[in-house]
Structures are given as structure tokens and as C-alpha cells.
Enzyme design. Structure first.
Site, PDB file in Angstrom:
ATOM      1  N   ASP A   1       0.849  -1.188   0.000  1.00 24.92           N
ATOM      2  CA  ASP A   1       0.000   0.000   0.000  1.00 24.92           C
ATOM      3  C   ASP A   1       0.890   1.246   0.000  1.00 24.92           C
ATOM      4  O   ASP A   1       1.845   1.340   0.755  1.00 24.92           O
ATOM      5  CB  ASP A   1      -0.856  -0.138   1.274  1.00 24.92           C
TER       6      ASP A   1
ATOM      7  N   ASP B   1      -4.157   2.535  -5.014  1.00 21.78           N
ATOM      8  CA  ASP B   1      -2.855   2.576  -4.344  1.00 21.78           C
ATOM      9  C   ASP B   1      -2.513   1.327  -3.551  1.00 21.78           C
ATOM     10  O   ASP B   1      -1.593   1.339  -2.755  1.00 21.78           O
ATOM     11  CB  ASP B   1      -2.770   3.805  -3.434  1.00 21.78           C
ATOM     12  N   GLU B   2      -3.240   0.252  -3.744  1.00 18.43           N
ATOM     13  CA  GLU B   2      -2.850  -0.947  -3.009  1.00 18.43           C
ATOM     14  C   GLU B   2      -3.191  -2.237  -3.742  1.00 18.43           C
ATOM     15  O   GLU B   2      -4.083  -2.260  -4.586  1.00 18.43           O
ATOM     16  CB  GLU B   2      -3.475  -0.979  -1.615  1.00 18.43           C
TER      17      GLU B   2
END
Length: 423
Positions: free
Chosen positions: A6, A102-103
Site C-alpha cells: 500500500d 494505491d494498493e
DNA sequence: TCTGGGGTCCTAGGACCC
DNA sequence: TCTGGGGTCCTAGGACCC
């Protein structure tokens, strides 16, 4: 074993990558229309007067006083940086589930030649080396535990250096005892409050509840989380994203609009966007929803909102057909005399193109034979968004478009906006 | 003046079928 | 007096995620 990778304060650090002068300084990113704060780096988070999701006009003074640099959101840049990160991860495992911009979850079960902790550090270091983005890595036997391990990797940084592995029973129990129940992935504000009322404060205490209680009060969703925390995998690992069930867009206008013509243009523009997404996944939509509303926050304006859903004559992905349906739908719900804040469209009943059933009384749909739409998409892919567009969208976009006063350049996608190292 | 946008999953209840 | 039992499909609303 599953790793959850992340990016730290993703939007804010994307901006910093291209602005080395801002390293170590507070940075925030604003929502569409520059309405509120949606991302803040750790320096900005440390300033207590800047709560997330606070309307910007209420805290503008504090931002300036604390020398915070703020940016309008630049999704083109974030999306492209995200792809780079995901590409790097795909070299570490054949099984990667992109969970959000974002992860990602990465299946690391097969790693035998070195410790999971070293493997985590390799991922972290390589992402930083190739993109300049710092990430945290949590590794554990289930997704919920990997999320928790990731959280721990970011706390006590000096100790964990951004990587944390839960691979023993002792570590699992310690992690559970450390975690406030509200920080568990899948347990939100409502459930956390109810849990606290019955004296459950930590993730560990939550796992001690009887399964029946969890099922009754938090449905099977809660039970899955409960099991995962105990180390029993219960949430599927999805490497192939399933086609979307609904595709919609709705954005506030840059200013309030009364004129139907202008609202129609915005609506047509949104239709162009969603039908392009539809064509990219080779689907057609059966239903079209259009909604419209005034500004809920305003005390002075008269309030009105309405929505309409139409069943299309034939499921379609044709921008032009959808625009004319949306225009009719909008006519049906528009009432003059109000100051409108937002119009939105949503396509649903999404089916693969090859399953579309024709209509005996209508000619075969255009997308099914003509080259028009594929040419249309090809041109826009090659020369940029909205190089060609429907005349119904019009050319007054600037007048209703959302406000982005402080957007950074699109460093990675526009030749004209490349980062200048030296002038 | 000014308050984001895009999703998923689950359940209950209504309407309907045989 | 006394009214079954087994389903499907759809929608709205709640809770959660980033």
C-alpha cells in the site's frame, strides 16, 4: 501467505515525486472542485488543525499559516503512477489482486528461497527505486491480517522499516491485541460503536465473541472478518477483476446552473465518458439512470432533486444513442427555476456484447456492424480525450466544468508537460 | 461564495410463480 | 373454528471500502 502493499499517502506523495523541493514539507490534495481535503502526507497529518474531509474554505487560513502546499486532484497522474507500481508488483508474483488505485494483494505463498521479511523489503525497495513512491508491506496468512500487518508496518517505523510479517501465533495475538477494533478492515464506524457498547475494544476481543453474535449483528460479512482474524482464509483472492455491474459518473458543477441547455451538455459529456468505459470492457448497458439535484448544503436555495431510470430499446454502448436517451430522460425531470449543483448518469444491467438480444422491430444497432465508434475511440486514444466528441456535448465545457485551480502538470502523459530538470 | 466521487456486498420485504 | 410450502426476482437501504 498474502502481502498487502500500500502506497503511503498516495496522492500527496505522487505530487512530491515531481517536486523534490517539497520533500519533508506538508502537502495536501483536494477533491474535485477543490471542495475538501482528500489526502495529506504525514507532515500535513501532523498539523492537527487539518482534519481530512473538511471543506477547504473552512481551513484555508490554517493551510496558509502552516505553509501547506495544496494541489487540486490530478487523476491522470495518479492513475499512471499506480500502473507503474502494479507492473513492478507483477514481477514478484503471478497472482496480484489490484484492490484500489494505491494498493494490491500479492500472493507470496511460493516464496521459499528467502524469508518473507526480505521479500517484502525487496518489493518496497524496488518500488521506491523505480517510482520514488514509499510503500508499506504487510504479510500474513489472510487478507484481513495482511491489512493489519500493513498498518503495523507503518507504525513504529524505526522498528519495522515499512515491512511487517505475521507468521507465528504469538505475533498474530500481539497484533490483534494492539489493534483498535475500528481499524480492522471491514469494520466501520457503525459496527465499531456497537462493539464498544458491549465492551469490545480490540481486534482480539472481537475474535473472542461467539460466532452466533457476529452473524446476528454483522451478517456473514462480519463472520468472514472474524474468521480471517483467526487466521482462517475466508475472503477470496481475485486476480481477474469482474466486469463492472454499474458504471456511473456524477460531478458537481464548477458553478450552479439553471439553464437546461448547459446541464444537457454536461450530461452528454458524462455519457460520453461512461460509454467509453463500457466499450472498453466490450459490454452493453440495459438501463440508463439520470439524476439531478440542487445544493443540499445551501439554506437559501430552493431544493429539488429527482432521478429517472429508462430501459433502453436494445442494450447498447453507442454514445450517440445513449446521449439522445439521456436527453429525453433529463427533459422529464428538469424543472426550471432551480439552481442545480450536480447531474449524474449511471448505466446498469451490464451484459457482454455477444449476449445482446436484438429487437425484431428495430434495425440492428450501430455498434454491431459500423466502424464509427471504434474509429471514434481510436482517434481519442491516439490524440487525447475529447479530440472528437458529439456535437451535443457542445463547446462550453469551461463554463460548467469542475474547478481545478491548483492542478499539477500531467508529467507522465503529456509531452508538453514533462518535468523540466533544468531550464 | 465555498462541503468528492466511485465502488462492493448483504439483507429484508414486496410481488410474483407453481 | 380451521387457509401450504417451496420458490424467484427485484428494489431500497445499510454498511463498508478507497
Amino acid at each position: 501467505m498474502i502481502a498487502l502493499v500500500d502506497c503511503n499517502s498516495f496522492y500527496a506523495t505522487c505530487e512530491q515525486v515531481f517536486r523534490p523541493d517539497l520533500w519533508g514539507k506538508p502537502v495536501v490534495v483536494l477533491s474535485n472542485n477543490d471542495g475538501c481535503v482528500i489526502a495529506a502526507n504525514k507532515e500535513a497529518k501532523a498539523i492537527s488543525e487539518i482534519p481530512m474531509f473538511e471543506p477547504v474554505f473552512k481551513i484555508k487560513k490554517q493551510l496558509i499559516q502552516n505553509n501547506v502546499t495544496f494541489f487540486s486532484s490530478n487523476y491522470t497522474l495518479y492513475g499512471e503512477m499506480s500502473q507503474r507500481v502494479m507492473n513492478i508488483l507483477s514481477a514478484f508474483s503471478p497472482q496480484v489482486e489490484i484492490y484500489s488505485i494505491d494498493e494490491a494483494f500479492v500472493d507470496v505463498s511460493g516464496i521459499k528461497h528467502l524469508s518473507l521479511n526480505s521479500y517484502g523489503h525487496q518489493m518496497k525497495d524496488r518500488i521506491f527505486q523505480y517510482t520514488g513512491l514509499p510503500v508499506g508491506v504487510g504479510i500474513a496468512p489472510t487478507k484481513v491480517l495482511a491489512k493489519l500487518a500493513n498498518k503495523i508496518s507503518k507504525k513504529r517505523v524505526s522498528e519495522n522499516k515499512g515491512v511487517f510479517v505475521i507468521d507465528t501465533e504469538k505475533k498474530r495475538i500481539e497484533a490483534l491485541q494492539w489493534a483498535d477494533v475500528k481499524t480492522v478492515w471491514g469494520i466501520g464506524g457503525k459496527h465499531a460503536k456497537r462493539l464498544k457498547n458491549i465492551g469490545v475494544f480490540t481486534a482480539y476481543e472481537f475474535t473472542m465473541l461467539p460466532e452466533e453474535w457476529v452473524r446476528k449483528n454483522m451478517t456473514v460479512v462480519g463472520v468472514r472478518i472474524w474468521k480471517e482474524l483467526k487466521g482462517i482464509p475466508s475472503i477470496e483472492f481475485k486476480t481477474m477483476p469482474k466486469p463492472k455491474q454499474g458504471i456511473g459518473t456524477a460531478k458537481s458543477f464548477g458553478k450552479k446552473l439553471e439553464d437546461l441547455g448547459m446541464i444537457q451538455e454536461a450530461c452528454s459529456y458524462y455519457i460520453s465518458e461512461v460509454s467509453e468505459v463500457l466499450r472498453n470492457q466490450k459490454s452493453c448497458a440495459t438501463y440508463l439512470q439520470v439524476f439531478l439535484h440542487t445544493n443540499y448544503f445551501s439554506d437559501r436555495d430552493k431544493q429539488y432533486s429527482n432521478s429517472i431510470t429508462v430501459t433502453l430499446p436494445i442494450p447498447t454502448c453507442d454514445t450517440f444513442a445513449l446521449i439522445s436517451e439521456a436527453k429525453k430522460a433529463l427533459d422529464a425531470i428538469y424543472k426550471p427555476g432551480y439552481r442545480y449543483k450536480k447531474v449524474g448518469v449511471c448505466l446498469s444491467g451490464i451484459i457482454p456484447r455477444e449476449y445482446v438480444q436484438g429487437n425484431l422491430f428495430l434495425p440492428p444497432p450501430r455498434w454491431n456492424k459500423g466502424e464509427l465508434l471504434s474509429t471514434f475511440d481510436a482517434i481519442n486514444r491516439k490524440y487525447g480525450k475529447s479530440t472528437v466528441f458529439s456535437g451535443l456535448v457542445g463547446t462550453r465545457v469551461k463554463e460548467w466544468e469542475l474547478i481545478k485551480e491548483d492542478r499539477s502538470p500531467r508529467y507522465t502523459t503529456q509531452w508538453g508537460e514533462l518535468l523540466r530538470v533544468r531550464s
